[in-house]
Design a protein around this motif. Structure first.
Motif, PDB file in Angstrom:
ATOM      1  N   ILE A  38       0.331  -1.014   0.300  1.00  0.00           N
ATOM      2  CA  ILE A  38      -0.018  -0.325  -0.695  1.00  0.00           C
ATOM      3  C   ILE A  38       0.878   0.979   0.097  1.00  0.00           C
ATOM      4  CG2 ILE A  38      -1.509   1.135   1.370  1.00  0.00           C
ATOM      5  CD1 ILE A  38      -2.680  -1.445  -0.112  1.00  0.00           C
ATOM      6  N   TRP A  39       0.459   2.505  -1.003  1.00  0.00           N
ATOM      7  CA  TRP A  39       1.380   4.014  -0.977  1.00  0.00           C
ATOM      8  C   TRP A  39      -0.418   4.617  -0.165  1.00  0.00           C
ATOM      9  CZ3 TRP A  39       5.574   5.495  -2.214  1.00  0.00           C
ATOM     10  CH2 TRP A  39       6.475   4.744  -2.704  1.00  0.00           C
ATOM     11  N   ARG A  51       4.461  13.421  -2.255  1.00  0.00           N
ATOM     12  CA  ARG A  51       5.261  11.866  -1.651  1.00  0.00           C
ATOM     13  C   ARG A  51       5.684  12.118  -3.243  1.00  0.00           C
ATOM     14  NH1 ARG A  51       2.257   7.139   0.734  1.00  0.00           N
ATOM     15  NH2 ARG A  51       4.268   6.160   1.498  1.00  0.00           N
ATOM     16  N   ALA A  52       5.917  12.568  -3.756  1.00  0.00           N
ATOM     17  CA  ALA A  52       6.774  12.184  -4.719  1.00  0.00           C
ATOM     18  C   ALA A  52       8.085  12.139  -5.303  1.00  0.00           C
ATOM     19  CB  ALA A  52       6.821  13.382  -5.751  1.00  0.00           C
ATOM     20  N   GLU A  53       8.458  12.238  -4.893  1.00  0.00           N
ATOM     21  CA  GLU A  53      10.340  11.842  -4.227  1.00  0.00           C
ATOM     22  C   GLU A  53      10.135  10.482  -4.514  1.00  0.00           C
ATOM     23  OE1 GLU A  53      12.247  13.087  -6.141  1.00  0.00           O
ATOM     24  OE2 GLU A  53      14.045  11.993  -5.025  1.00  0.00           O
ATOM     25  N   LEU A  97       9.025   2.843  -6.019  1.00  0.00           N
ATOM     26  CA  LEU A  97       7.268   2.697  -5.971  1.00  0.00           C
ATOM     27  C   LEU A  97       7.986   1.391  -6.596  1.00  0.00           C
ATOM     28  CD1 LEU A  97       4.692   2.058  -6.949  1.00  0.00           C
ATOM     29  CD2 LEU A  97       5.336   3.134  -9.051  1.00  0.00           C
ATOM     30  N   ARG A  98       7.028  -0.466  -6.509  1.00  0.00           N
ATOM     31  CA  ARG A  98       7.739  -1.733  -7.186  1.00  0.00           C
ATOM     32  C   ARG A  98       6.380  -1.655  -7.989  1.00  0.00           C
ATOM     33  NH1 ARG A  98       7.683  -5.177  -2.898  1.00  0.00           N
ATOM     34  NH2 ARG A  98       8.783  -3.395  -1.003  1.00  0.00           N
ATOM     35  N   SER A  99       6.551  -2.174  -9.409  1.00  0.00           N
ATOM     36  CA  SER A  99       5.906  -2.848  -9.796  1.00  0.00           C
ATOM     37  C   SER A  99       4.304  -3.657  -9.346  1.00  0.00           C
ATOM     38  CB  SER A  99       5.400  -3.187 -10.816  1.00  0.00           C
ATOM     39  OG  SER A  99       5.005  -3.877 -11.516  1.00  0.00           O
ATOM     40  N   GLY A 135       2.739   1.303 -12.531  1.00  0.00           N
ATOM     41  CA  GLY A 135       3.656  -0.152 -12.081  1.00  0.00           C
ATOM     42  C   GLY A 135       2.111  -0.423 -11.029  1.00  0.00           C
ATOM     43  N   ILE A 136       0.952   0.123 -10.698  1.00  0.00           N
ATOM     44  CA  ILE A 136      -0.143   0.268  -9.654  1.00  0.00           C
ATOM     45  C   ILE A 136      -0.875  -0.518 -10.191  1.00  0.00           C
ATOM     46  CG2 ILE A 136      -2.405   1.804  -9.077  1.00  0.00           C
ATOM     47  CD1 ILE A 136       0.244   2.483  -7.041  1.00  0.00           C
TER      48      ILE A 136
END
Ligand code: SF4
Lengths: 412, 163
Positions: free
Chosen positions: B7-8, B43-45, B51-53, B80-81
């Motif tokens: 989760i993000w 949270r862009a950076e 981020l993982r696929s 990749g979301i």
């Protein structure tokens, strides 16, 4: 059934209810110079050179960046011209005007039709009883291939407007007033049906003005059932059965307004529902005034402005930009002497189209500048960073141009 | 269709300018668009780096409000979301997500879900399991028609196959 339920039942071949997800057969698919090029690219990447579902039911209109303002736009327009030739579909080039108005003038739509297109204000077609929907590029590419689109059937709210209007108060003031009452999400996921003597008395252009701003209430569509005169004016011989709500139709809410006391209205920066009486903000200095757009660019709109501008001058230091919605409107304005009035007053009159409705068009404002516009949206940044945009009627816009400050046309 | 991922977490009213800033609208290459997904958020950076696929976005109400740009769901999907879970979606974002084949689902009780938790989502039944906290929730699945389009990989694939 409500109007939208009737139209969707016909178009899907099943009796529908609010909340249903359906595939509806489309009577017309429209794309424009902006958005259209991406539709074509998507279309060709999935469907190659396959023919569109029906070449008579696909139309391309050039109304935004016309004539082409730079090389990229020129290339995009040529892409559409080429596509139109290959697919044998009609293209209304740079000398026509705003797409939704063109398809009405050309008799390409009739009450009860379902129409989709790439513009956010396709739903102004509801002003003549046509179910028009603005959509994204993928939707339109699919629609062009299949002749169908998916929809969620909305619930309907009923808005009843009664009472005679005061002098200089018109359709724009009525819809701004309704926006103030309902808010920018007041019709979210809903259709509206407009009734009442005020609405029923309205002519074609006034009905379009009302229907066009249903977008600003986040509504799917707003219908006004055409009267016999409207049909006659449109040269249509349509049976209205399919677009008249049943007496037992179910409405989610009913709003009733009286407009006998309504004064000229104005939407202040930066939201179309930030509506006040013009007199409350009278005196604010303006840099530019725009009369036009799909909401208020028809002949009656220009005529209303001309009555005030006749024999007058635009205040020095103020720019008045007038843009007819279509070439037919421009022609009529020419023969009826409106150009003479506008040019003598010191206005800039440009070729028909959408013009100052959005960025990317000549006439954009500098930071801090103030404009009164007859268009439909005044979101922050839409017409230039830091610009302040007020939305009002053509009469209020004309009075403001003459005075150089926001002015109620009754106080001119 | 079962989706499992990390989760993000984001808040309410994440608009299309936060998802995909307007200045990148001229881009047409999808892998280029992917680089700017969620770039307008705070949270862009982190998002760009970690981020993982297969990761999942969980957000509050009115996710995707604002403009009608399709770039917003496209950039998220291409980044990749695997799915977006939100308390509610803006109408046009929802439509665009379905049309480009980005799975979405609505769920009210997002409050207990923590950033980094692992969720398992059944798109058909709406059952959402938090594998980290072992709690089970029920989301509101999309309509049958929307699911069919999403599963086909988007509207145009769906229509192509249907012809
Ligand atoms: S005037 Fe503005 S809202 Fe109307 S059709 Fe043109 S771009 Fe769309």
């Amino acid at each position: 059934m409500t109007i939208i339920e009737k139209i969707f039942s016909r178009a899907s071949g099943n009796e529908v209810r609010p909340g249903d997800y359906i595939w509806a057969a489309l009577d017309l698919v429209v794309m424009r110079d902006f958005g259209g090029p991406n539709v074509v690219r998507e279309y060709q990447s999935y469907f190659d050179n396959n023919k569109v579902f029906d070449s008579k039911k696909v139309v391309i209109t050039f109304d935004l960046h016309i004539p082409a303002r730079d090389e990229r736009v020129a290339r995009n327009q040529n892409l559409l011209r080429k596509f139109a030739r290959e697919q044998n579909v009609r293209l209304f080039d740079v000398n026509n005007g705003i797409g939704q108005h063109i398809i009405i003038e050309q008799g390409l739509v009739r009450p009860g039709d379902v129409v989709v297109g790439t513009d956010s204000h396709m739903n102004l077609l509801g002003g003549i009883g046509v179910a028009g929907f603005g959509m994204g590029t993928t939707d339109i590419a699919g629609a062009m291939f299949k002749g169908r689109a998916w929809f969620r059937v909305p619930t309907t709210i009923k808005v009843i407007v009664n009472g005679g209007l005061q002098e200089f108060v018109g359709a724009k003031d009525v819809i701004l007033f309704i926006l103030k009452k309902l808010g920018t999400d007041g019709a979210l996921n809903r259709a509206i049906e407009f009734y009442g003597e005020t609405i029923e008395r309205m002519n074609l252009e006034q009905r379009i003005t009302i229907a066009s701003m249903v977008t600003e209430m986040s509504g799917d569509i707003g219908f006004i059932t055409p009267s016999a005169e409207i049909l006659q004016f449109l040269g249509l011989n349509t049976n209205l059965d399919g677009i008249v709500a049943d007496p037992e139709a179910q409405y989610e809410a009913v709003y009733e307004f009286s407009v006998t006391q309504l004064e000229p209205q104005i939407a202040c920066p930066h939201s179309p529902d930030n509506v006040k009486n013009v007199r409350e903000v009278a005196g604010i200095k303006v840099d530019q005034v725009f009369i036009g757009s799909c909401t208020n660019g028809r002949f009656e709109d220009l005529k209303a402005a001309s009555l005030l501008l006749k024999g007058k001058k635009v205040k020095s230091g103020v720019r008045l930009i007038i843009v007819p919605a279509t070439m037919a409107v421009a022609q009529k304005a020419l023969t009826e002497g409106l150009y003479e009035i506008f040019l003598s007053a010191g206005a800039v009159v440009t070729n028909p189209g959408c013009a100052l409705c959005t960025t990317g068009h000549p006439g954009i404002l500098a930071p801090g500048e103030v404009m009164v516009s007859t268009s439909n949206r005044n979101f922050i940044g839409k017409l230039g960073k830091g610009a302040m945009v007020y939305l009002a009627s053509p009469a209020t816009a004309a009075a403001t141009a003459i005075k150089g400050v926001i002015c109620d046309p009754r106080d001119l | 269709m079962i989706i499992k991922g990390r989760i993000w977490k984001f808040g309410d009213d994440i608009d299309t300018d936060q998802i995909y800033p307007g200045k990148y609208l001229p881009l047409t290459d999808k892998s280029e668009m992917a680089k700017h997904a969620m770039e307008g958020t705070n949270r862009a950076e982190e998002f760009r780096k970690d981020l993982r696929s297969g990761d999942i976005i969980v957000a509050g109400k009115n996710f995707g409000c604002g403009s009608s740009r399709e770039h917003a769901p496209v950039s998220i999907k291409e980044a990749g979301i695997a799915c977006v879970v939100a308390q509610s979606f803006a109408r046009i974002f929802r439509r665009n997500a379905v049309n480009i084949g980005l799975p979405i689902i609505q769920m009210r009780e997002i409050g207990e879900i923590q950033d980094g938790d692992i969720l398992q989502i059944n798109l058909e039944t709406g059952v959402i399991e938090n594998l980290t906290s072992k709690k089970v929730y029920s989301g509101t699945p999309c309509s049958k028609l929307e699911l069919e389009i999403m599963k086909a990989g988007g509207l145009l694939r769906y229509l192509k196959e249907a012809r």
